[in-house]
Design a protein around this motif. Structure first.
Motif, PDB file in Angstrom:
ATOM      1  N   GLN A 185      15.390 -10.026   0.043  1.00  0.00           N
ATOM      2  CA  GLN A 185      13.950  -9.740  -0.057  1.00  0.00           C
ATOM      3  C   GLN A 185      13.600  -9.572  -1.523  1.00  0.00           C
ATOM      4  O   GLN A 185      14.305  -8.888  -2.271  1.00  0.00           O
ATOM      5  CB  GLN A 185      13.607  -8.465   0.729  1.00  0.00           C
ATOM      6  CG  GLN A 185      12.119  -8.086   0.718  1.00  0.00           C
ATOM      7  CD  GLN A 185      11.761  -7.129  -0.412  1.00  0.00           C
ATOM      8  OE1 GLN A 185      12.576  -6.269  -0.746  1.00  0.00           O
ATOM      9  NE2 GLN A 185      10.567  -7.290  -0.968  1.00  0.00           N
ATOM     10  N   PHE A 186      12.513 -10.240  -1.918  1.00  0.00           N
ATOM     11  CA  PHE A 186      12.117 -10.217  -3.326  1.00  0.00           C
ATOM     12  C   PHE A 186      10.591 -10.285  -3.383  1.00  0.00           C
ATOM     13  O   PHE A 186       9.980 -11.222  -2.870  1.00  0.00           O
ATOM     14  CB  PHE A 186      12.750 -11.404  -4.064  1.00  0.00           C
ATOM     15  CG  PHE A 186      12.429 -11.470  -5.533  1.00  0.00           C
ATOM     16  CD1 PHE A 186      12.347 -10.327  -6.321  1.00  0.00           C
ATOM     17  CD2 PHE A 186      12.236 -12.705  -6.146  1.00  0.00           C
ATOM     18  CE1 PHE A 186      12.068 -10.421  -7.671  1.00  0.00           C
ATOM     19  CE2 PHE A 186      11.961 -12.799  -7.496  1.00  0.00           C
ATOM     20  CZ  PHE A 186      11.872 -11.652  -8.266  1.00  0.00           C
ATOM     21  N   ASP A 187       9.970  -9.260  -3.981  1.00  0.00           N
ATOM     22  CA  ASP A 187       8.493  -9.179  -4.006  1.00  0.00           C
ATOM     23  C   ASP A 187       7.846 -10.409  -4.624  1.00  0.00           C
ATOM     24  O   ASP A 187       6.720 -10.760  -4.266  1.00  0.00           O
ATOM     25  CB  ASP A 187       8.037  -7.942  -4.800  1.00  0.00           C
ATOM     26  CG  ASP A 187       8.128  -6.654  -3.986  1.00  0.00           C
ATOM     27  OD1 ASP A 187       8.400  -6.733  -2.769  1.00  0.00           O
ATOM     28  OD2 ASP A 187       7.917  -5.564  -4.578  1.00  0.00           O
ATOM     29  N   LEU A 188       8.526 -11.045  -5.540  1.00  0.00           N
ATOM     30  CA  LEU A 188       7.912 -12.156  -6.277  1.00  0.00           C
ATOM     31  C   LEU A 188       8.307 -13.519  -5.733  1.00  0.00           C
ATOM     32  O   LEU A 188       8.048 -14.542  -6.367  1.00  0.00           O
ATOM     33  CB  LEU A 188       8.288 -12.065  -7.766  1.00  0.00           C
ATOM     34  CG  LEU A 188       7.949 -10.740  -8.466  1.00  0.00           C
ATOM     35  CD1 LEU A 188       8.314 -10.816  -9.943  1.00  0.00           C
ATOM     36  CD2 LEU A 188       6.475 -10.385  -8.282  1.00  0.00           C
ATOM     37  N   ALA A 189       8.932 -13.534  -4.542  1.00  0.00           N
ATOM     38  CA  ALA A 189       9.391 -14.814  -3.996  1.00  0.00           C
ATOM     39  C   ALA A 189       8.239 -15.789  -3.779  1.00  0.00           C
ATOM     40  O   ALA A 189       8.370 -16.997  -4.019  1.00  0.00           O
ATOM     41  CB  ALA A 189      10.135 -14.576  -2.683  1.00  0.00           C
ATOM     42  N   SER A 190       7.097 -15.252  -3.336  1.00  0.00           N
ATOM     43  CA  SER A 190       5.983 -16.154  -3.023  1.00  0.00           C
ATOM     44  C   SER A 190       5.309 -16.680  -4.283  1.00  0.00           C
ATOM     45  O   SER A 190       4.654 -17.726  -4.261  1.00  0.00           O
ATOM     46  CB  SER A 190       4.963 -15.442  -2.136  1.00  0.00           C
ATOM     47  OG  SER A 190       4.398 -14.328  -2.818  1.00  0.00           O
ATOM     48  N   THR A 191       5.430 -15.945  -5.404  1.00  0.00           N
ATOM     49  CA  THR A 191       4.756 -16.366  -6.627  1.00  0.00           C
ATOM     50  C   THR A 191       5.709 -17.019  -7.624  1.00  0.00           C
ATOM     51  O   THR A 191       5.288 -17.814  -8.470  1.00  0.00           O
ATOM     52  CB  THR A 191       4.076 -15.156  -7.314  1.00  0.00           C
ATOM     53  OG1 THR A 191       5.042 -14.109  -7.490  1.00  0.00           O
ATOM     54  CG2 THR A 191       2.927 -14.641  -6.464  1.00  0.00           C
ATOM     55  N   ASN A 192       7.018 -16.668  -7.526  1.00  0.00           N
ATOM     56  CA  ASN A 192       7.962 -17.159  -8.526  1.00  0.00           C
ATOM     57  C   ASN A 192       9.046 -18.058  -7.933  1.00  0.00           C
ATOM     58  O   ASN A 192       9.769 -18.738  -8.665  1.00  0.00           O
ATOM     59  CB  ASN A 192       8.628 -15.965  -9.235  1.00  0.00           C
ATOM     60  CG  ASN A 192       9.166 -16.320 -10.597  1.00  0.00           C
ATOM     61  OD1 ASN A 192      10.163 -17.015 -10.691  1.00  0.00           O
ATOM     62  ND2 ASN A 192       8.520 -15.838 -11.651  1.00  0.00           N
ATOM     63  N   GLY A 193       9.162 -18.041  -6.613  1.00  0.00           N
ATOM     64  CA  GLY A 193      10.191 -18.846  -5.968  1.00  0.00           C
ATOM     65  C   GLY A 193      11.478 -18.070  -5.764  1.00  0.00           C
ATOM     66  O   GLY A 193      11.568 -16.870  -6.049  1.00  0.00           O
ATOM     67  N   THR A 194      12.496 -18.763  -5.247  1.00  0.00           N
ATOM     68  CA  THR A 194      13.802 -18.136  -4.993  1.00  0.00           C
ATOM     69  C   THR A 194      14.483 -17.810  -6.315  1.00  0.00           C
ATOM     70  O   THR A 194      14.524 -18.621  -7.232  1.00  0.00           O
ATOM     71  CB  THR A 194      14.681 -19.071  -4.164  1.00  0.00           C
ATOM     72  OG1 THR A 194      14.015 -19.388  -2.940  1.00  0.00           O
ATOM     73  CG2 THR A 194      16.028 -18.418  -3.855  1.00  0.00           C
ATOM     74  N   MET A 195      15.019 -16.593  -6.386  1.00  0.00           N
ATOM     75  CA  MET A 195      15.713 -16.160  -7.595  1.00  0.00           C
ATOM     76  C   MET A 195      17.002 -16.965  -7.774  1.00  0.00           C
ATOM     77  O   MET A 195      17.776 -17.144  -6.829  1.00  0.00           O
ATOM     78  CB  MET A 195      16.026 -14.671  -7.497  1.00  0.00           C
ATOM     79  CG  MET A 195      16.649 -14.088  -8.750  1.00  0.00           C
ATOM     80  SD  MET A 195      17.157 -12.355  -8.520  1.00  0.00           S
ATOM     81  CE  MET A 195      15.597 -11.557  -8.184  1.00  0.00           C
TER      82      MET A 195
ATOM     83  N   ASP B  60      10.142  -4.796  -5.972  1.00  0.00           N
ATOM     84  CA  ASP B  60      11.275  -4.445  -5.104  1.00  0.00           C
ATOM     85  C   ASP B  60      12.079  -5.702  -4.786  1.00  0.00           C
ATOM     86  O   ASP B  60      11.500  -6.783  -4.618  1.00  0.00           O
ATOM     87  CB  ASP B  60      10.780  -3.835  -3.785  1.00  0.00           C
ATOM     88  CG  ASP B  60       9.986  -2.551  -3.994  1.00  0.00           C
ATOM     89  OD1 ASP B  60      10.462  -1.687  -4.752  1.00  0.00           O
ATOM     90  OD2 ASP B  60       8.894  -2.426  -3.403  1.00  0.00           O
ATOM     91  N   ASN B  61      13.382  -5.512  -4.714  1.00  0.00           N
ATOM     92  CA  ASN B  61      14.203  -6.598  -4.160  1.00  0.00           C
ATOM     93  C   ASN B  61      15.401  -5.992  -3.448  1.00  0.00           C
ATOM     94  O   ASN B  61      15.792  -4.831  -3.695  1.00  0.00           O
ATOM     95  CB  ASN B  61      14.620  -7.611  -5.230  1.00  0.00           C
ATOM     96  CG  ASN B  61      15.764  -7.134  -6.078  1.00  0.00           C
ATOM     97  OD1 ASN B  61      15.794  -6.003  -6.498  1.00  0.00           O
ATOM     98  ND2 ASN B  61      16.724  -8.028  -6.339  1.00  0.00           N
ATOM     99  N   LEU B  62      15.970  -6.759  -2.539  1.00  0.00           N
ATOM    100  CA  LEU B  62      17.132  -6.339  -1.755  1.00  0.00           C
ATOM    101  C   LEU B  62      18.144  -7.473  -1.781  1.00  0.00           C
ATOM    102  O   LEU B  62      17.827  -8.608  -1.398  1.00  0.00           O
ATOM    103  CB  LEU B  62      16.727  -6.034  -0.311  1.00  0.00           C
ATOM    104  CG  LEU B  62      17.856  -5.567   0.616  1.00  0.00           C
ATOM    105  CD1 LEU B  62      18.385  -4.189   0.175  1.00  0.00           C
ATOM    106  CD2 LEU B  62      17.371  -5.497   2.064  1.00  0.00           C
ATOM    107  N   ALA B  63      19.369  -7.155  -2.269  1.00  0.00           N
ATOM    108  CA  ALA B  63      20.414  -8.180  -2.385  1.00  0.00           C
ATOM    109  C   ALA B  63      21.621  -7.794  -1.534  1.00  0.00           C
ATOM    110  O   ALA B  63      21.885  -6.618  -1.278  1.00  0.00           O
ATOM    111  CB  ALA B  63      20.838  -8.327  -3.848  1.00  0.00           C
TER     112      ALA B  63
END
Length: 337
Positions: A4-14, A53-56
């Protein structure tokens, strides 16, 4: 893996970079890394929550070829700022004769800059106070084609006010035009972000009046100057200024025949208010009596001095005087029969 990554929708997959060796002995630690370069959509998204926030999940394979996992969250607090700046300017365009007159123009510019770190949408300009609102109505402000502002971006709104006579009269009272405008944009939370700025322009409309006085003689009896003949006066009054003059009056300050004929009766026009450039005529007729003729005989003329007085928008008098003289030569003679 990034679960889970807060910026996934704006920045893409980390993109996560592993170490050279991804096998871990007991007690060994290795580091994986990732770099996320924020774009404007990221910053706008961060503004909403003030954090990221992110979850790895880390997953390894044991000797039995079974997965061994652990998860860990990470949060960073960030507070992008929102702010806006308005620069309100006005200039005067003289479209007619030199001075401040109906038909001249005030040109307003409203330069709006996004001085914050997040996008502002649907930016508007409202006119909170304008000296000419009661005489000219609400100012019409023209926006640019796109009213969204990225951080650091500046756009310009404009307005043109064409002065009418009521505006000029109102300006005459204060010798300036004040206005106060507010720029309002919407931040990513849907809340307003505002700044206001006043603008003042100094203008000095002029007030002046002019009187042109004429007199003519009408011979109503025998040839010559006799009782019953008339003096016909005209008083042409012109508003030579830039503001309305109200309740214009003519007063006779000095008149050679006042002692013998009394105060001159001056007839006004139907409307005694004068717009700039307007001329109206007052008139008077004096019917000579014998005392007048005798008095005229002494000087061979009739002098008088009149003053016109109008009231400016400040309630103060505006005056001008003009003399008029007519040469007349009553004859003296006697006959004995």
């Amino acid at each position: 893996t990034e679960d889970q990554f807060d910026l996934a929708s704006t920045n893409g997959t980390m993109t996560i970079t592993p170490p050279l060796d991804t096998t871990l002995s007991p007690g060994e630690t290795q580091q994986w890394t990732a770099t996320v370069t924020l774009n404007q959509a990221d910053v706008d998204a961060i503004y909403v929550d003030n954090d990221v926030d992110n979850l790895a999940t880390a997953t390894g394979t044991d000797p039995y070829n079974l997965p061994v996992t652990d998860v860990d969250p990470a949060t960073i607090k960030l507070q992008p700022a929102s702010s806006i700046e308005l620069l309100n300017n006005v200039r005067f365009t003289d479209n007619r004769d030199v001075g401040v007159e109906a038909g001249d123009v005030l040109n307003y510019t409203f330069d709006v800059t996004n001085t914050g770190e997040v996008t502002l949408t649907n930016v508007t300009i409202t006119e909170d106070q304008c000296d000419l609102a009661s005489t000219n109505g609400t100012m019409t402000i023209t926006p640019p084609a796109n009213t969204d502002l990225a951080p650091g971006e500046t756009k310009q709104w404009t307005a043109t006010v064409t002065l009418n006579q009521d505006d000029v009269d109102a300006i005459y009272i204060d010798n300036d035009v004040d206005n106060l405008a507010t720029a309002t944009g919407t931040d990513p939370n849907g809340n307003p972000v505002e700044d206001d700025d006043p603008a003042t322009i100094n203008l000095t409309p002029a007030s002046s009046i002019e009187l042109l006085k004429n007199v003519s003689f009408t011979d109503l009896g025998d040839v010559g100057v006799d009782a019953g003949d008339q003096l016909n006066y005209t008083f042409d009054v012109t508003n030579t200024g830039e503001v309305t003059l109200s309740n214009v009056q003519i007063t006779e300050d000095q008149f050679d025949l006042a002692a013998t004929n009394g105060t001159m009766t001056i007839t006004p026009p139907d409307d005694t208010d004068l717009s700039p450039g307007e001329t109206q005529q007052w008139t008077a007729t004096v019917t000579l009596n014998q005392d007048d003729v005798d008095a005229i005989y002494v000087d061979n003329d009739v002098d008088n001095l009149a003053t016109d007085t109008g009231t400016d928008p400040n309630g103060q008098p505006v005056e001008y005087d003009d003399p008029a003289t007519i040469n007349l030569t009553p004859a003296s003679s006697i006959e004995l029969l």
